[in-house]
Design an enzyme around this catalytic site. Structure first.
Site, PDB file in Angstrom:
ATOM      1  N   ASP A 157      48.988  44.383  31.507  1.00 39.50           N
ATOM      2  CA  ASP A 157      49.618  45.150  32.591  1.00 39.50           C
ATOM      3  C   ASP A 157      50.495  46.230  31.965  1.00 39.50           C
ATOM      4  O   ASP A 157      51.468  45.926  31.270  1.00 39.50           O
ATOM      5  CB  ASP A 157      50.456  44.202  33.458  1.00 39.50           C
ATOM      6  CG  ASP A 157      50.902  44.842  34.764  1.00 39.50           C
ATOM      7  OD1 ASP A 157      50.554  46.008  35.001  1.00 39.50           O
ATOM      8  OD2 ASP A 157      51.596  44.165  35.537  1.00 39.50           O
TER       9      ASP A 157
ATOM     10  N   ASP B  58      46.132  50.397  35.932  1.00 37.12           N
ATOM     11  CA  ASP B  58      47.133  49.949  34.969  1.00 37.12           C
ATOM     12  C   ASP B  58      47.069  48.474  34.608  1.00 37.12           C
ATOM     13  O   ASP B  58      47.945  47.984  33.889  1.00 37.12           O
ATOM     14  CB  ASP B  58      48.539  50.292  35.475  1.00 37.12           C
ATOM     15  CG  ASP B  58      48.845  49.638  36.815  1.00 37.12           C
ATOM     16  OD1 ASP B  58      47.911  49.141  37.465  1.00 37.12           O
ATOM     17  OD2 ASP B  58      50.023  49.635  37.211  1.00 37.12           O
ATOM     18  N   GLU B  59      46.061  47.755  35.067  1.00 38.23           N
ATOM     19  CA  GLU B  59      45.976  46.348  34.678  1.00 38.23           C
ATOM     20  C   GLU B  59      44.533  45.873  34.679  1.00 38.23           C
ATOM     21  O   GLU B  59      43.687  46.407  35.392  1.00 38.23           O
ATOM     22  CB  GLU B  59      46.835  45.463  35.588  1.00 38.23           C
ATOM     23  CG  GLU B  59      46.445  45.471  37.037  1.00 38.23           C
ATOM     24  CD  GLU B  59      47.270  44.501  37.864  1.00 38.23           C
ATOM     25  OE1 GLU B  59      47.521  43.377  37.402  1.00 38.23           O
ATOM     26  OE2 GLU B  59      47.644  44.863  39.003  1.00 38.23           O
TER      27      GLU B  59
END
Length: 370
Positions: free
Chosen positions: A12, A106-107
């Site tokens: 993350d 983003d993850e």
């Protein structure tokens, strides 16, 4: 691969959008940055850690963020730039495994049970990935290592920002026992209150209730809750799953009438539209043809209403307007109260083929970002 022997990493990126803005503009470093458009109906896409100290959080109305942190610097989101950085990070993942399941820009989940490197463990792999991200993107990422996906996601949040946390198989039940039930995926404030009525506040207390009892009270979700309390999650990492729907939803503190939902629909439409931009970016983007309104009544009945309009919405405001209009198709008594509302975009197709079909049949199009 048997679920019990999997090695899963959840990576993350730390305050991703805001961190990209601070990296690219030195004047923003160390300052409270809020990535959002200004306006009464705008929502926060991301907040730097400096802004979070004032209580600013993603998905919060931008006007509230401004009240909490008057000195915040508002930066409009630039999803094409964030997507470029996300591709860099994805390339780093791919050096270690082909089993990558992105959750957003983003993850992502990574299955590193078998890797493409000679690194001795999942922990070493996570450390190598974080180091490469720092060196090549000048950004930081947090990671969690665990035997399954939901535990890895909890672990990645444990030492944020720029941290690594490992849950080994023999530690699972002891790790989970003292956690509040709200840490389990899918358990929101309303479910927390319902469990509290049964004297259940922690995962350990949830574990003491038989699965059959929970299933009788909460349906199939009750059995799933019992499995989660034991650390059981058999869902594999699924690479490159096509997007079926982009959506955002919210559970209210107090149940609302149908005609009270408009402000929440507008807020969620902003969030959904921001996520949708990632699908429409670039020459091979995908477009959604259907708008979906999701409602959950106070007695936990789920309703969905959808519309495939002749013209695709071209803004969050248009999306919100269509979703608001879908309330007219809800044939429930006027005194019905709703505990949840969601706004989604579905029916994804390739942008180029959609445009070609529209030209062939003389249909109007309004496709953004393609």
């Amino acid at each position: 691969m048997p679920p019990s022997s999997r090695k899963i990493i959840h990576v993350d990126m730390d305050a991703f959008y805001a961190s990209v803005e601070q990296r690219d503009d030195p004047s923003l470093r160390g300052k409270p940055v809020v990535v959002a458009w200004r306006g009464a109906r705008s929502v926060v896409c991301a907040a730097s850690y400096e802004a979070r100290r004032f209580g600013v959080r993603s998905a919060m109305p931008a006007v509230r963020a401004e009240r909490l942190c008057p000195q915040a610097i508002f930066v409009p989101p630039d999803f094409s730039r964030y997507k470029a950085v996300s591709r860099q990070v994805r390339e780093i993942f791919a050096r270690h495994t082909g089993l990558i399941e992105p959750l957003s820009l983003d993850e992502a989940y990574l299955d590193v049970t078998a890797t493409r490197t000679a690194l001795p463990s999942a922990t070493a792999t996570a450390e190598a990935i974080r180091a490469a991200i720092r060196e090549e993107t000048r950004l930081t990422a947090s990671a969690g290592v665990a035997p399954n996906k939901f535990l890895a996601k909890i672990a990645s949040d444990w030492r944020k920002p720029d941290g690594l946390f490992v849950i080994r198989p023999h530690q699972v039940e002891a790790f989970l026992a003292p956690l509040p039930v709200g840490r389990l995926p899918g358990v929101g404030k309303v479910m927390e209150r319902r469990l509290a009525e049964l004297g259940i506040a922690t995962v350990g207390e949830l574990r003491t209730h038989p699965a059959q009892e929970l299933e009788q009270r909460f349906g199939r979700w009750g059995r799933r809750l019992h499995e989660l309390s034991l650390g059981i999650d058999e869902h594999p990492v699924q690479p490159d799953r096509p997007t079926l729907q982009v959506s955002a939803e919210d559970t209210f503190e107090h149940d609302l009438a149908l005609d009270e939902l408009a402000p929440h629909i507008h807020r969620l439409a902003e969030k959904t539209w921001a996520g949708y931009q990632r699908e429409t970016q670039g020459p091979h983007g995908r477009v959604a043809r259907t708008v979906v309104l999701k409602l959950k009544t106070s007695d936990f009945q789920t309703l969905t209403r959808s519309l495939t309009p002749p013209l695709l919405p071209v803004s969050a405001a248009e999306l919100a307007a269509i979703a608001c209009d879908l309330r007219e198709r809800v044939d429930r008594p006027a005194d019905t109260r709703y505990r949840l509302v969601g706004v989604g975009l579905a029916g994804f197709v390739d942008a180029e083929s959609f445009a070609a079909q529209s030209d062939l049949f003389g249909m109007p199009t309004s496709v953004r970002g393609s």
